[in-house]
Design a protein around this motif. Structure first.
Motif, mmCIF file in Angstrom:
data_model
loop_
_atom_site.group_PDB
_atom_site.id
_atom_site.type_symbol
_atom_site.label_atom_id
_atom_site.label_comp_id
_atom_site.label_asym_id
_atom_site.label_seq_id
_atom_site.Cartn_x
_atom_site.Cartn_y
_atom_site.Cartn_z
ATOM 1 N N LEU A 402 0.823 -1.205 0.000
ATOM 2 C CA LEU A 402 0.000 0.000 0.000
ATOM 3 C C LEU A 402 0.863 1.263 0.000
ATOM 4 C CD1 LEU A 402 -2.766 1.197 -0.082
ATOM 5 C CD2 LEU A 402 -2.955 0.940 2.408
ATOM 6 N N SER A 403 2.015 1.222 0.669
ATOM 7 C CA SER A 403 2.896 2.393 0.636
ATOM 8 C C SER A 403 3.404 2.632 -0.790
ATOM 9 C CB SER A 403 4.074 2.208 1.597
ATOM 10 O OG SER A 403 4.953 1.188 1.154
ATOM 11 N N LYS A 404 3.671 1.548 -1.523
ATOM 12 C CA LYS A 404 4.115 1.687 -2.916
ATOM 13 C C LYS A 404 2.992 2.255 -3.778
ATOM 14 C CE LYS A 404 6.363 -0.967 -6.605
ATOM 15 N NZ LYS A 404 5.451 -0.580 -7.685
ATOM 16 N N LEU A 405 1.745 1.817 -3.524
ATOM 17 C CA LEU A 405 0.597 2.331 -4.284
ATOM 18 C C LEU A 405 0.371 3.816 -3.996
ATOM 19 C CD1 LEU A 405 -1.730 1.779 -6.201
ATOM 20 C CD2 LEU A 405 -3.069 0.939 -4.243
ATOM 21 N N LEU A 406 0.563 4.221 -2.747
ATOM 22 C CA LEU A 406 0.446 5.640 -2.391
ATOM 23 C C LEU A 406 1.500 6.461 -3.118
ATOM 24 C CD1 LEU A 406 -0.154 5.186 1.440
ATOM 25 C CD2 LEU A 406 -1.765 6.297 -0.130
ATOM 26 N N GLN A 407 2.711 5.925 -3.192
ATOM 27 C CA GLN A 407 3.796 6.616 -3.931
ATOM 28 C C GLN A 407 3.451 6.773 -5.395
ATOM 29 O OE1 GLN A 407 6.474 6.013 -7.006
ATOM 30 N NE2 GLN A 407 5.959 4.140 -5.905
ATOM 31 N N GLU A 408 2.799 5.789 -5.981
ATOM 32 C CA GLU A 408 2.431 5.877 -7.401
ATOM 33 C C GLU A 408 1.377 6.961 -7.639
ATOM 34 O OE1 GLU A 408 1.230 1.968 -8.447
ATOM 35 O OE2 GLU A 408 3.260 1.130 -8.364
ATOM 36 N N ASN A 409 0.650 7.331 -6.599
ATOM 37 C CA ASN A 409 -0.348 8.398 -6.694
ATOM 38 C C ASN A 409 0.241 9.775 -6.393
ATOM 39 O OD1 ASN A 409 -3.420 7.440 -7.011
ATOM 40 N ND2 ASN A 409 -2.279 5.840 -5.891
ATOM 41 N N ALA A 410 1.495 9.800 -5.949
ATOM 42 C CA ALA A 410 2.116 11.077 -5.583
ATOM 43 C C ALA A 410 2.718 11.756 -6.801
ATOM 44 C CB ALA A 410 3.207 10.826 -4.542
ATOM 45 N N GLY A 411 2.555 13.071 -6.844
ATOM 46 C CA GLY A 411 3.181 13.843 -7.911
ATOM 47 C C GLY A 411 4.591 14.245 -7.514
ATOM 48 N N ARG A 412 5.221 15.061 -8.349
ATOM 49 C CA ARG A 412 6.595 15.506 -8.091
ATOM 50 C C ARG A 412 6.654 16.308 -6.794
ATOM 51 N NH1 ARG A 412 9.317 17.835 -13.375
ATOM 52 N NH2 ARG A 412 9.546 19.518 -11.874
ATOM 53 N N GLY A 413 7.482 15.830 -5.852
ATOM 54 C CA GLY A 413 7.655 16.534 -4.586
ATOM 55 C C GLY A 413 6.514 16.361 -3.611
ATOM 56 N N GLU A 414 5.554 15.478 -3.902
ATOM 57 C CA GLU A 414 4.399 15.286 -3.018
ATOM 58 C C GLU A 414 4.650 14.150 -2.023
ATOM 59 O OE1 GLU A 414 0.530 16.821 -5.539
ATOM 60 O OE2 GLU A 414 0.960 14.669 -5.465
ATOM 61 N N ILE A 415 4.024 14.307 -0.845
ATOM 62 C CA ILE A 415 4.043 13.264 0.194
ATOM 63 C C ILE A 415 2.598 12.853 0.432
ATOM 64 C CG2 ILE A 415 4.624 12.727 2.590
ATOM 65 C CD1 ILE A 415 6.738 14.983 2.442
ATOM 66 N N ILE A 416 2.294 11.602 0.101
ATOM 67 C CA ILE A 416 0.935 11.077 0.226
ATOM 68 C C ILE A 416 0.929 10.012 1.320
ATOM 69 C CG2 ILE A 416 -0.976 9.927 -0.939
ATOM 70 C CD1 ILE A 416 -0.395 12.685 -2.074
ATOM 71 N N ILE A 417 -0.034 10.120 2.239
ATOM 72 C CA ILE A 417 -0.121 9.135 3.322
ATOM 73 C C ILE A 417 -1.487 8.470 3.309
ATOM 74 C CG2 ILE A 417 1.443 10.576 4.709
ATOM 75 C CD1 ILE A 417 -0.970 11.117 6.562
ATOM 76 N N SER A 418 -1.579 7.324 4.006
ATOM 77 C CA SER A 418 -2.838 6.602 4.109
ATOM 78 C C SER A 418 -3.650 7.109 5.291
ATOM 79 C CB SER A 418 -2.558 5.103 4.289
ATOM 80 O OG SER A 418 -1.950 4.896 5.558
ATOM 81 N N GLU A 419 -4.908 6.674 5.344
ATOM 82 C CA GLU A 419 -5.767 7.070 6.461
ATOM 83 C C GLU A 419 -5.250 6.484 7.779
ATOM 84 O OE1 GLU A 419 -10.516 7.532 7.463
ATOM 85 O OE2 GLU A 419 -9.876 6.320 5.756
ATOM 86 N N ALA A 420 -4.655 5.286 7.712
ATOM 87 C CA ALA A 420 -4.113 4.672 8.929
ATOM 88 C C ALA A 420 -2.975 5.514 9.492
ATOM 89 C CB ALA A 420 -3.626 3.259 8.618
ATOM 90 N N THR A 421 -2.116 6.021 8.637
ATOM 91 C CA THR A 421 -1.017 6.873 9.097
ATOM 92 C C THR A 421 -1.542 8.207 9.608
ATOM 93 O OG1 THR A 421 0.476 5.845 7.489
ATOM 94 C CG2 THR A 421 1.166 7.950 8.418
ATOM 95 N N LEU A 422 -2.599 8.713 8.967
ATOM 96 C CA LEU A 422 -3.174 9.998 9.374
ATOM 97 C C LEU A 422 -3.558 10.000 10.848
ATOM 98 C CD1 LEU A 422 -4.294 12.819 8.467
ATOM 99 C CD2 LEU A 422 -6.502 11.654 8.151
ATOM 100 N N GLN A 423 -4.088 8.884 11.334
ATOM 101 C CA GLN A 423 -4.532 8.827 12.726
ATOM 102 C C GLN A 423 -3.364 9.047 13.702
ATOM 103 O OE1 GLN A 423 -7.801 8.815 13.187
ATOM 104 N NE2 GLN A 423 -7.874 8.710 10.939
ATOM 105 N N TYR A 424 -2.150 8.761 13.289
ATOM 106 C CA TYR A 424 -0.973 8.929 14.157
ATOM 107 C C TYR A 424 -0.357 10.321 14.057
ATOM 108 C CZ TYR A 424 -0.754 3.885 15.019
ATOM 109 O OH TYR A 424 -1.028 2.598 15.405
#
Length: 457
Positions: A402-424
């Motif tokens: 899932l971390s790899k899939l989130l990276q594939e959704n990130a643009g140049r210079g973007e940091i994308i996190i999951s909802e599970a990480t958001l809670q922390y």
């Protein structure tokens, strides 16, 4: 002289100050070693002028020496204050015979006491030496000139797995044939030259290969100048641990490796736990690489990968692996347990973005690339994977995918996190909710969050 035995006089009278005997006669016998017999000390011209006799009605006196060989060790003294001419030659001879027997008995008693005291000292010294040998952490084996074992301390028993009762008075090759074979030349060298030799040996012991550090030194014993002392230390566990740490050092910063020297590395065999995974990939690298020579290409990509690994190391993450132009960082593994692992991962990602900007300042414009970063927190199985020849630490599970899939959704210079990480991390950073444009068919992946900045506190 001290009074030790009295007959015909009670002990109280013996201790009274007015108890008077002829010290002159006693001193004469003690000094000359000759007996004295007098019928009447008051009228004997030898003693008439002696102050010790004046005012005291001494009559018959008999004194003989207690002699051992030629040494006078005491005096037997007899007197009678009422009768004169009481003692004759027969009494003198009888008292001399008694004194001879008594002197021998006294000397034997003294020798017995001296011997007993000496034995007590020897026993105390032996007990002290036994305690010292027992307390030594290293194995200690001593050999005589024929390689017969004369001492085998408890540490040697533990290291060699041989009891001292089996080892003492046996040849070294009978007790430890592998060690005796490896040390054959060194033992003779130590005897011949007196040198001290240190060796590290691999010993086959009960179907196991053990690593021993062995010191050989000559025994400084005049009675046996060919004796040798062997000092053993088992380095097997230490060597295994060093090998494990060498593996760990490939994907952990040096500071963390030092902290792990007291950690049980058996956890590397495998463990399931919650981790935060950071997946960073260089955007547009494939098309960029087509324009460069291989040497220049490797130089540039290594600079970007160094930025990524430095950021992960800064927050004590594990650099899991490099996948071409991508790098994976793991937080809260068994190698780097962290209560704030999700926050650390986001901070590492921010550091990565800032450091790439700093790198752009010194790079040509056509070499400026960007990372797209994905972060997810979830369960994973972690441990060493691979074969006998090559192993590496890895995380296996959906958290990595899932971390790899989130990276594939990130643009140049973007940091994308999951909802599970958001809670922390929602109390520390600001995020914007987005809909994924790449889901790979995952029905549970419907929302993701782009980092927009730190929260002001």
């Amino acid at each position: 002289m001290e009074f030790r035995i009295a007959r015909g006089i009670d002990q109280e009278q013996l201790q009274r100050e007015d108890f008077i005997i002829s010290n002159t006669i006693i001193n004469e016998v003690a000094n000359t070693g000759q007996p004295v017999l007098t019928d009447n000390a008051r009228s004997d011209p030898r003693y008439q002028q002696q102050e010790s006799i004046v005012g005291y009605q001494l009559r018959s006196i008999l004194a003989v020496p207690l002699k051992v060989q030629s040494e006078v060790i005491g005096v037997v003294y007899c007197d009678n204050r009422a009768l004169t001419a009481l003692f004759k030659d027969s009494e003198l001879n009888m008292l001399k015979a008694f004194a001879d027997q008594a002197a021998v008995a006294i000397q034997n008693a003294r020798l017995f006491e001296a011997t007993r005291a000496q034995l007590a000292q020897i026993s105390a010294a032996r007990a002290l030496m036994d305690n010292i040998f027992t307390s030594i952490a290293s194995g200690l084996i001593t050999l005589d000139g024929e390689n017969i074992i004369t001492l085998f301390n408890p540490a040697a028993e533990a290291i060699t797995r041989v009891g001292s009762e089996r080892a003492i008075d046996m040849y070294l090759h009978e007790v430890l044939p592998g060690l005796a074979e490896l040390l054959a030349d060194q033992l003779e060298r130590v005897r011949a030259s007196g040198d001290v030799i240190a060796l590290e040996l691999e010993i086959a012991l009960r179907d196991q290969i053990r690593v021993w550090n062995v010191h050989l030194s000559p025994l400084r014993d005049p009675a046996d100048a060919r004796g040798i002392a062997l000092v053993l230390d088992d380095l097997t566990e230490q060597k295994e641990r060093e090998s494990q740490l060498a593996q760990v050092q490939r994907y952990l910063p040096s500071a963390l490796v030092e902290n792990m020297r007291s950690t049980d590395l058996s956890v590397l065999a495998g463990q399931e736990r919650e981790i935060t995974v950071l997946f960073a990939d260089v955007r547009g690298f494939t098309s960029f690489s087509e324009l460069l020579e291989p040497e220049e290409l490797m130089q540039i990509i290594n600079e970007y990968l160094s930025v990524a690994s430095d950021a992960i190391n800064l927050y004590e993450g594990v650099v899991d692996k490099y996948l071409g132009d991508a790098v994976t960082g793991l937080f809260n593994t068994q190698l780097n347990p962290q209560g704030d692992h999700a926050v650390r991962a986001v901070r590492a990602a921010l550091s990565m973005v800032y450091d790439v900007l700093a790198l752009h300042e010194i790079m040509p414009e056509d070499s400026r690339l960007w990372y797209g970063i994905g972060i997810h927190t979830g369960m994973a199985t972690l441990g060493n994977v691979g074969g006998e020849e090559r192993q590496e630490f890895a995380a296996i599970g959906d958290a990595v995918e899932l971390s790899k899939l989130l990276q594939e959704n990130a643009g140049r210079g973007e940091i994308i996190i999951s909802e599970a990480t958001l809670q922390y991390v929602k109390d520390d950073f600001e995020f914007e909710a987005l809909t994924p444009h790449k889901t790979k068919g995952r029905t549970d992946f419907t929302v993701m969050y782009r980092l927009t900045g730190r929260k002001k506190k």
